[in-house]
Design an enzyme around this catalytic site. Sequence first.
Site, PDB file in Angstrom:
ATOM      1  N   ASN A  41      -2.082   8.991   1.395  1.00 32.85           N
ATOM      2  CA  ASN A  41      -2.747   8.293   0.290  1.00 32.85           C
ATOM      3  C   ASN A  41      -3.804   7.394   0.916  1.00 32.85           C
ATOM      4  O   ASN A  41      -3.489   6.346   1.466  1.00 32.85           O
ATOM      5  CB  ASN A  41      -1.704   7.468  -0.483  1.00 32.85           C
ATOM      6  CG  ASN A  41      -2.350   6.567  -1.525  1.00 32.85           C
ATOM      7  OD1 ASN A  41      -3.519   6.733  -1.865  1.00 32.85           O
ATOM      8  ND2 ASN A  41      -1.592   5.598  -2.028  1.00 32.85           N
TER       9      ASN A  41
ATOM     10  N   LYS B   7      -6.103   5.701  -0.463  1.00 33.81           N
ATOM     11  CA  LYS B   7      -6.495   4.532  -1.270  1.00 33.81           C
ATOM     12  C   LYS B   7      -8.033   4.426  -1.284  1.00 33.81           C
ATOM     13  O   LYS B   7      -8.709   5.447  -1.323  1.00 33.81           O
ATOM     14  CB  LYS B   7      -5.824   3.272  -0.734  1.00 33.81           C
ATOM     15  CG  LYS B   7      -4.312   3.468  -0.569  1.00 33.81           C
ATOM     16  CD  LYS B   7      -3.556   2.216  -0.319  1.00 33.81           C
ATOM     17  CE  LYS B   7      -2.068   2.558  -0.201  1.00 33.81           C
ATOM     18  NZ  LYS B   7      -1.200   1.402  -0.107  1.00 33.81           N
TER      19      LYS B   7
ATOM     20  N   HIS C 124       1.050   4.526  -9.091  1.00 30.93           N
ATOM     21  CA  HIS C 124       1.173   3.767  -7.831  1.00 30.93           C
ATOM     22  C   HIS C 124       1.294   2.274  -8.148  1.00 30.93           C
ATOM     23  O   HIS C 124       0.676   1.794  -9.103  1.00 30.93           O
ATOM     24  CB  HIS C 124      -0.054   4.039  -6.945  1.00 30.93           C
ATOM     25  CG  HIS C 124       0.133   3.499  -5.557  1.00 30.93           C
ATOM     26  ND1 HIS C 124      -0.063   2.170  -5.270  1.00 30.93           N
ATOM     27  CD2 HIS C 124       0.547   4.081  -4.408  1.00 30.93           C
ATOM     28  CE1 HIS C 124       0.210   1.975  -3.982  1.00 30.93           C
ATOM     29  NE2 HIS C 124       0.572   3.113  -3.441  1.00 30.93           N
TER      30      HIS C 124
ATOM     31  N   GLU D 173      -0.016  -0.245  -6.896  1.00 33.30           N
ATOM     32  CA  GLU D 173      -1.300  -0.974  -6.949  1.00 33.30           C
ATOM     33  C   GLU D 173      -1.971  -0.760  -8.303  1.00 33.30           C
ATOM     34  O   GLU D 173      -2.610  -1.670  -8.838  1.00 33.30           O
ATOM     35  CB  GLU D 173      -2.195  -0.523  -5.780  1.00 33.30           C
ATOM     36  CG  GLU D 173      -1.695  -1.097  -4.464  1.00 33.30           C
ATOM     37  CD  GLU D 173      -1.976  -0.242  -3.238  1.00 33.30           C
ATOM     38  OE1 GLU D 173      -2.832   0.664  -3.303  1.00 33.30           O
ATOM     39  OE2 GLU D 173      -1.323  -0.491  -2.206  1.00 33.30           O
TER      40      GLU D 173
ATOM     41  N   GLU E 115       8.669   3.971  -3.592  1.00 33.23           N
ATOM     42  CA  GLU E 115       7.858   3.076  -2.774  1.00 33.23           C
ATOM     43  C   GLU E 115       8.176   1.621  -3.124  1.00 33.23           C
ATOM     44  O   GLU E 115       7.583   1.064  -4.066  1.00 33.23           O
ATOM     45  CB  GLU E 115       6.369   3.319  -3.036  1.00 33.23           C
ATOM     46  CG  GLU E 115       5.892   4.717  -2.738  1.00 33.23           C
ATOM     47  CD  GLU E 115       4.411   4.738  -2.393  1.00 33.23           C
ATOM     48  OE1 GLU E 115       4.084   5.190  -1.307  1.00 33.23           O
ATOM     49  OE2 GLU E 115       3.597   4.275  -3.200  1.00 33.23           O
TER      50      GLU E 115
ATOM     51  N   GLY F  19       2.069  -1.496   2.751  1.00 37.01           N
ATOM     52  CA  GLY F  19       0.988  -2.161   3.475  1.00 37.01           C
ATOM     53  C   GLY F  19       1.412  -3.447   4.174  1.00 37.01           C
ATOM     54  O   GLY F  19       0.568  -4.222   4.630  1.00 37.01           O
TER      55      GLY F  19
ATOM     56  N   SER G  71       4.899   1.606   4.512  1.00 33.83           N
ATOM     57  CA  SER G  71       4.811   1.349   5.957  1.00 33.83           C
ATOM     58  C   SER G  71       5.471   2.429   6.811  1.00 33.83           C
ATOM     59  O   SER G  71       6.014   2.132   7.870  1.00 33.83           O
ATOM     60  CB  SER G  71       5.384  -0.036   6.297  1.00 33.83           C
ATOM     61  OG  SER G  71       4.628  -1.051   5.656  1.00 33.83           O
TER      62      SER G  71
HETATM   63  P1  PGA Z   1       1.438   2.136   3.346  1.00 31.36           P
HETATM   64  O1  PGA Z   1       1.138   2.616   1.850  1.00 31.36           O
HETATM   65  O2  PGA Z   1       1.913   3.347   4.115  1.00 31.36           O
HETATM   66  O3  PGA Z   1       0.125   1.609   3.852  1.00 31.36           O
HETATM   67  O4  PGA Z   1       2.490   1.087   3.267  1.00 31.36           O
HETATM   68  C1  PGA Z   1       1.952   3.553   1.199  1.00 31.36           C
HETATM   69  C2  PGA Z   1       1.452   3.762  -0.220  1.00 31.36           C
HETATM   70  O5  PGA Z   1       1.013   2.793  -0.847  1.00 31.36           O
HETATM   71  O6  PGA Z   1       1.486   4.901  -0.731  1.00 31.36           O
END
Ligand code: PGA
Length: 255
Positions: A10, A12, A96, A98, A168, A174, A214
């Site tokens: 992903n 982003k 997601h 976010e 998640e 992140g 992460s």
């Molecule tokens: P990350 O993001 O691996 O940077 O923690 C995962 C995601 O948001 O899908």
Amino acid sequence: MQRQKVIAGNWKMHKTVEESTAFGKNFQNKILENSTVGIILCAPFTSLFQIRETLTGNRIGLGAQNMHWEEEGAFTGEIAPAMVKSAGCSYVILGHSERRQLFGETNETVGKKVEAALRHELKPIVCIGETLEERKDGKVETVLDEQMRGALDGIDTAQMQNVTIAYEPVWAIGTGVNATPEQAVEAHQFVRGWLKENIQDGIGQETTVLYGGSMKPANAESLLRNADIDGGLIGGASLDVDKFTELVAIATELS
Ligand code: PGA
């Protein structure tokens, strides 16, 4: 039933068209021919068409990171399911955290998007997960239940064959702090139990359930070696072609 391991990136809001196609070419040269792992790249809308043109064959699945549920219309700045599909996508990330936290998506709108994706033969990767506060308050299962109820409202057994769930935990995204394998397995087992109870008996074991938050080469093996964790939805570590390739190699080893 043996489920295939899946590594999904992903990106982003990262990578221009040039950066995306450079990644695609480079990555395509690196992936192991004999790997049975499912590979998906979820790129920004602006890069999708060009990456599809760059990649040869269908070894790498392409996904969008969001879309609207309406067919078309006066929705400035939005992207319709048919547009995602015609850009070369077979997947779309929906719900997601976010999107939920920063752009006001609700369980209800996620449900409309899942239904629209399936109608357009796009495979939704539905994201669910609790915040740290919700975990501390002992509400993990309540939150996952509400999110799945919203996202999968009216979805039947046949449609569910095309749905992937990504667990998640928001506190792990992140942050560099991943869920422990035990925490992830517990949530994945809850998801499977929920699917069995609310959709159909066998669906709990047939559905691909990914972990996200992460995940990186250093912790992937400990997460992916668990039978209930089918793969990863990877943000930060998917931006680097070497790290992403390593994740595919780790998943291949465990397949
Ligand atoms: P990350 O993001 O691996 O940077 O923690 C995962 C995601 O948001 O899908």
